[in-house]
Write a protein that holds these residues in place. Structure first.
Motif, PDB file in Angstrom:
ATOM      1  N   HIS A   1       0.854  -1.184   0.000  1.00 54.88           N
ATOM      2  CA  HIS A   1       0.000   0.000   0.000  1.00 54.88           C
ATOM      3  C   HIS A   1       0.891   1.236   0.000  1.00 54.88           C
ATOM      4  N   ARG A   2       0.316   2.350  -0.407  1.00 51.14           N
ATOM      5  CA  ARG A   2       0.981   3.637  -0.265  1.00 51.14           C
ATOM      6  C   ARG A   2       0.050   4.543   0.536  1.00 51.14           C
ATOM      7  N   LEU A   3       0.651   5.492   1.235  1.00 51.61           N
ATOM      8  CA  LEU A   3      -0.136   6.496   1.948  1.00 51.61           C
ATOM      9  C   LEU A   3      -0.011   7.804   1.196  1.00 51.61           C
ATOM     10  N   THR A   4      -1.085   8.181   0.510  1.00 51.15           N
ATOM     11  CA  THR A   4      -1.104   9.407  -0.276  1.00 51.15           C
ATOM     12  C   THR A   4       0.172   9.503  -1.127  1.00 51.15           C
ATOM     13  N   GLY A   5       0.483   8.405  -1.793  1.00 51.75           N
ATOM     14  CA  GLY A   5       1.607   8.360  -2.716  1.00 51.75           C
ATOM     15  C   GLY A   5       2.915   7.927  -2.104  1.00 51.75           C
ATOM     16  N   TYR A   6       3.017   7.919  -0.774  1.00 50.75           N
ATOM     17  CA  TYR A   6       4.291   7.600  -0.133  1.00 50.75           C
ATOM     18  C   TYR A   6       4.441   6.088   0.023  1.00 50.75           C
ATOM     19  N   GLU A   7       5.593   5.591  -0.391  1.00 53.10           N
ATOM     20  CA  GLU A   7       5.878   4.163  -0.305  1.00 53.10           C
ATOM     21  C   GLU A   7       6.889   3.917   0.815  1.00 53.10           C
ATOM     22  N   PHE A   8       6.569   3.007   1.698  1.00 55.67           N
ATOM     23  CA  PHE A   8       7.466   2.655   2.811  1.00 55.67           C
ATOM     24  C   PHE A   8       8.420   1.543   2.373  1.00 55.67           C
ATOM     25  N   PRO A   9       9.539   1.340   3.126  1.00 52.46           N
ATOM     26  CA  PRO A   9      10.493   0.305   2.732  1.00 52.46           C
ATOM     27  C   PRO A   9       9.985  -1.118   2.914  1.00 52.46           C
ATOM     28  N   ALA A  10       8.956  -1.306   3.728  1.00 48.93           N
ATOM     29  CA  ALA A  10       8.424  -2.662   3.916  1.00 48.93           C
ATOM     30  C   ALA A  10       7.019  -2.575   4.512  1.00 48.93           C
ATOM     31  N   GLU A  11       6.296  -3.685   4.419  1.00 47.96           N
ATOM     32  CA  GLU A  11       4.932  -3.759   4.956  1.00 47.96           C
ATOM     33  C   GLU A  11       4.692  -5.183   5.432  1.00 47.96           C
ATOM     34  N   ILE A  12       4.195  -5.314   6.653  1.00 46.74           N
ATOM     35  CA  ILE A  12       3.930  -6.626   7.237  1.00 46.74           C
ATOM     36  C   ILE A  12       2.432  -6.899   7.170  1.00 46.74           C
ATOM     37  N   HIS A  13       2.073  -8.126   6.843  1.00 47.83           N
ATOM     38  CA  HIS A  13       0.664  -8.521   6.717  1.00 47.83           C
ATOM     39  C   HIS A  13       0.370  -9.687   7.644  1.00 47.83           C
ATOM     40  N   LEU A  14      -0.573  -9.500   8.535  1.00 50.58           N
ATOM     41  CA  LEU A  14      -1.035 -10.561   9.429  1.00 50.58           C
ATOM     42  C   LEU A  14      -2.356 -11.088   8.878  1.00 50.58           C
ATOM     43  N   VAL A  15      -2.351 -12.346   8.476  1.00 50.06           N
ATOM     44  CA  VAL A  15      -3.490 -12.944   7.775  1.00 50.06           C
ATOM     45  C   VAL A  15      -4.362 -13.701   8.761  1.00 50.06           C
ATOM     46  N   HIS A  16      -5.659 -13.453   8.679  1.00 54.00           N
ATOM     47  CA  HIS A  16      -6.634 -14.090   9.565  1.00 54.00           C
ATOM     48  C   HIS A  16      -7.775 -14.653   8.722  1.00 54.00           C
ATOM     49  N   TRP A  17      -8.416 -15.696   9.246  1.00 58.03           N
ATOM     50  CA  TRP A  17      -9.579 -16.278   8.544  1.00 58.03           C
ATOM     51  C   TRP A  17     -10.807 -16.237   9.453  1.00 58.03           C
ATOM     52  N   ASN A  18     -11.951 -16.146   8.807  1.00 59.59           N
ATOM     53  CA  ASN A  18     -13.226 -15.982   9.506  1.00 59.59           C
ATOM     54  C   ASN A  18     -13.646 -17.311  10.136  1.00 59.59           C
ATOM     55  N   THR A  19     -13.719 -17.314  11.481  1.00 62.23           N
ATOM     56  CA  THR A  19     -13.967 -18.569  12.195  1.00 62.23           C
ATOM     57  C   THR A  19     -15.413 -19.048  12.092  1.00 62.23           C
ATOM     58  N   LYS A  20     -16.251 -18.328  11.333  1.00 60.31           N
ATOM     59  CA  LYS A  20     -17.582 -18.900  11.109  1.00 60.31           C
ATOM     60  C   LYS A  20     -17.506 -20.022  10.075  1.00 60.31           C
TER      61      LYS A  20
END
Ligand SMILES: [Zn+2]
Length: 264
Positions: free
Chosen positions: A129-148
């Motif tokens: 993702h970018r924030l208003t055009g700004y790109e960060f050096p890295a991005e961490i994603h924590l993945v979750h699934w719907n327990t229903k």
């Protein structure tokens, strides 16, 4: 919210993904993913350039809440040919960390399955993702699934099946000691084939995130950002970046897959 489509997010252990027929090179990168995965050409694709000036503020939906994010679990790292992942082992399903509330469907809980990182070849790029055009050096994603749903593979087939918490990383003068066990473990993967696990001891998810905890975040409904690009992800992108040192990022950039090719 603007919607320039950038790179791609890989949901570490998603069983649908065959790692051999897509990547980030000109011949197999995002531009051609749609040839094998038609959904990758559809409308609600992630990631986005998140526009702080026009995005819906998250407080209207309430705070995203966590359960068990401070609990220590036995953790492992591995790499899957695209990125590295951190997972917990021998944790009973109902004791996995969870998220709920915020913009997630009321009353539904999403269970943590794995986290992974996106990074670039230098600190001027790397986040998805970018924030208003700004790109960060890295991005961490924590993945979750719907327990229903009964389990992660089943949830991954459903339109409301997944939720990802995303955090940006920014360069700091100080080493982030909480990342040291993860990075030390990653360096031990050298010479091993893809999907080889290295134990890194006890870890809590909270230790890898920002000290401000559930700070402001932006949310939207989007997609997996790698094939099959399924449009079933509740995205929650937090605005307060995590600090990490340039030296630590350099170690991450040195990682190789099981064929000794750079992971990036
Ligand atoms: Zn991702």
């Amino acid at each position: 919210m603007s919607s320039s489509i950038l790179f791609a997010c890989f949901l570490g252990s998603l069983p649908l993904v065959l790692s051999s027929d897509w990547g980030y090179l000109p011949e197999n990168g995002p531009v051609v993913w749609g040839q094998h995965y038609p959904t990758c050409n559809e409308f609600a694709q992630s990631p986005l350039d998140l526009d702080l000036f026009t995005a819906e503020p998250s407080y209207g939906a309430g705070e995203l809440k966590t359960i068990g994010y401070r609990t220590l679990h036995n953790a492992t790292v591995n790499q899957n040919g695209h990125t590295f992942t951190v997972s917990f082992k021998n944790v009973p399903e109902d004791e996995h960390p969870m998220i709920h509330g915020g913009s997630l469907p009321p009353g539904e809980k999403f269970s943590f399955v794995t986290l992974h990182l996106h990074w670039g070849s230098d600190s001027s790029r790397g986040s998805e993702h970018r924030l208003t055009g700004y790109e960060f050096p890295a991005e961490i994603h924590l993945v979750h699934w719907n327990t229903k749903y009964p389990d992660f593979p089943s949830a991954a087939q459903e339109s409301d099946g997944l939720a990802v918490a995303g955090f940006f990383l920014q360069v700091s003068n100080q080493t982030n000691v909480n990342y040291a066990p993860v990075i030390d473990g990653l360096l031990k993967l050298a010479g091993h084939p893809d999907h080889f696990d290295v134990d890194i001891g006890h870890l809590s998810l909270h230790s890898l995130l920002t000290t401000k905890g559930a700070a402001d975040h932006l949310h939207y409904k989007g997609s997996l950002t790698t094939p099959p690009c399924t449009e079933n992800v509740f995205w929650n992108v937090f605005l307060d970046p995590i600090n990490i040192s340039e030296e630590q990022l350099i170690k991450i950039r040195s990682l190789r897959d099981g064929h000794n090719q750079p992971l990036r």
